[in-house]
Design an enzyme around this catalytic site. Sequence first.
Site, PDB file in Angstrom:
ATOM      1  N   ASN A  55       0.949  -1.115  -0.209  1.00 42.73           N
ATOM      2  CA  ASN A  55      -0.061   0.104   0.022  1.00 42.73           C
ATOM      3  C   ASN A  55       0.805   1.332  -0.102  1.00 42.73           C
ATOM      4  OD1 ASN A  55       0.577  -0.847   2.734  1.00 42.73           O
ATOM      5  ND2 ASN A  55      -1.196   0.258   3.448  1.00 42.73           N
ATOM      6  N   GLU A  57       0.156   5.190   0.737  1.00 40.42           N
ATOM      7  CA  GLU A  57      -0.478   6.114   1.140  1.00 40.42           C
ATOM      8  C   GLU A  57      -0.356   7.527   0.449  1.00 40.42           C
ATOM      9  OE1 GLU A  57      -1.168   5.631   5.438  1.00 40.42           O
ATOM     10  OE2 GLU A  57      -2.308   3.666   4.954  1.00 40.42           O
ATOM     11  N   CYS A  66      -4.038   0.357  -2.745  1.00 39.93           N
ATOM     12  CA  CYS A  66      -3.971  -0.645  -1.839  1.00 39.93           C
ATOM     13  C   CYS A  66      -2.857  -1.763  -2.447  1.00 39.93           C
ATOM     14  CB  CYS A  66      -5.250  -1.481  -1.890  1.00 39.93           C
ATOM     15  SG  CYS A  66      -6.591  -0.931  -0.989  1.00 39.93           S
ATOM     16  N   GLU A  68      -2.920  -4.837  -3.113  1.00 33.37           N
ATOM     17  CA  GLU A  68      -3.398  -5.718  -4.206  1.00 33.37           C
ATOM     18  C   GLU A  68      -3.426  -5.256  -5.588  1.00 33.37           C
ATOM     19  OE1 GLU A  68      -4.740  -4.948  -1.215  1.00 33.37           O
ATOM     20  OE2 GLU A  68      -6.019  -6.584  -0.363  1.00 33.37           O
ATOM     21  N   CYS A 106     -10.109  -5.378   0.227  1.00 40.96           N
ATOM     22  CA  CYS A 106     -11.236  -4.486   0.255  1.00 40.96           C
ATOM     23  C   CYS A 106     -12.220  -4.743  -1.065  1.00 40.96           C
ATOM     24  CB  CYS A 106     -10.796  -3.088   0.177  1.00 40.96           C
ATOM     25  SG  CYS A 106     -10.114  -2.302  -1.117  1.00 40.96           S
ATOM     26  N   CYS A 109     -10.422  -3.867  -4.423  1.00 36.79           N
ATOM     27  CA  CYS A 109      -9.486  -4.590  -4.860  1.00 36.79           C
ATOM     28  C   CYS A 109     -10.066  -6.207  -5.401  1.00 36.79           C
ATOM     29  CB  CYS A 109      -8.474  -4.975  -3.685  1.00 36.79           C
ATOM     30  SG  CYS A 109      -7.428  -3.529  -3.724  1.00 36.79           S
TER      31      CYS A 109
HETATM   32  N1  THU Z   1      -5.066  -1.558   2.251  1.00 31.81           N
HETATM   33  C1  THU Z   1      -4.670  -2.382   1.664  1.00 31.81           C
HETATM   34  O1  THU Z   1      -3.591  -2.280   1.016  1.00 31.81           O
HETATM   35  N2  THU Z   1      -5.515  -3.286   0.883  1.00 31.81           N
HETATM   36  C2  THU Z   1      -6.727  -3.693   1.564  1.00 31.81           C
HETATM   37  O2  THU Z   1      -7.382  -4.560   0.693  1.00 31.81           O
HETATM   38  C3  THU Z   1      -7.221  -3.173   2.618  1.00 31.81           C
HETATM   39  C4  THU Z   1      -6.520  -1.863   3.016  1.00 31.81           C
HETATM   40  C5  THU Z   1      -4.572  -0.601   2.839  1.00 31.81           C
HETATM   41  C6  THU Z   1      -4.936   0.979   2.660  1.00 31.81           C
HETATM   42  C7  THU Z   1      -4.400   1.827   3.435  1.00 31.81           C
HETATM   43  O3  THU Z   1      -3.301   2.368   3.228  1.00 31.81           O
HETATM   44  C8  THU Z   1      -4.453   1.071   4.819  1.00 31.81           C
HETATM   45  O4  THU Z   1      -4.451  -0.276   4.189  1.00 31.81           O
HETATM   46  C9  THU Z   1      -5.353   1.102   5.830  1.00 31.81           C
HETATM   47  O5  THU Z   1      -6.639   1.145   5.336  1.00 31.81           O
END
Ligand code: THU
Length: 152
Positions: A55, A57, A66, A68, A106, A109
């Site tokens: 991920n 940000e 994310c 994935e 999520c 994804c």
């Molecule tokens: N996140 C992912 O990388 N994959 C997911 O399927 C769920 C959430 C990340 C997004 C964000 O940077 C952090 O987790 C908290 O939500």
Amino acid sequence: MSEFKVRDNELSELEVQTLIRAAITARDKAYAPYSEFKVGAALLCSDGRVFSGCNVENAAYGAGICAERGAAMQAVAEGSESFVAIAVVGWKDGKSEPERGLAYPCGICRQFLNEFTDGRMSVYVARSITDYEKNDLASLLPHGFGPKNLED
Ligand code: THU
């Protein structure tokens, strides 16, 4: 030569562990200063190649992406458009193995991955290379909308 023998979407225990290990390595690269929740993903394609993602940000929170989808973007950019399995790990630094939750992909994804499967993709969510749950993408995204829906 790939470490993976891709046949019938069935991975050996050793292959699953190798995929999870790649996801854990990718997690170390996560850029998550806002949530501190670091996620790593390793995506196995039908040509035997593995692509990883973490991920990333952003100060403008909604612009983050994310792990994935990061892995999926890498795969498509390198010419692999047939996904077989993905391993996903996610936790904040300092969590011991039993304290870690399972980071299921999520909704966005799940939809993103669905585009590049024949409907039989496996999703391994893990706390460690030996502690994981196996799911089918189809069960995580029932009645998913995909390319077939747009056929004439
Ligand atoms: N996140 C992912 O990388 N994959 C997911 O399927 C769920 C959430 C990340 C997004 C964000 O940077 C952090 O987790 C908290 O939500």
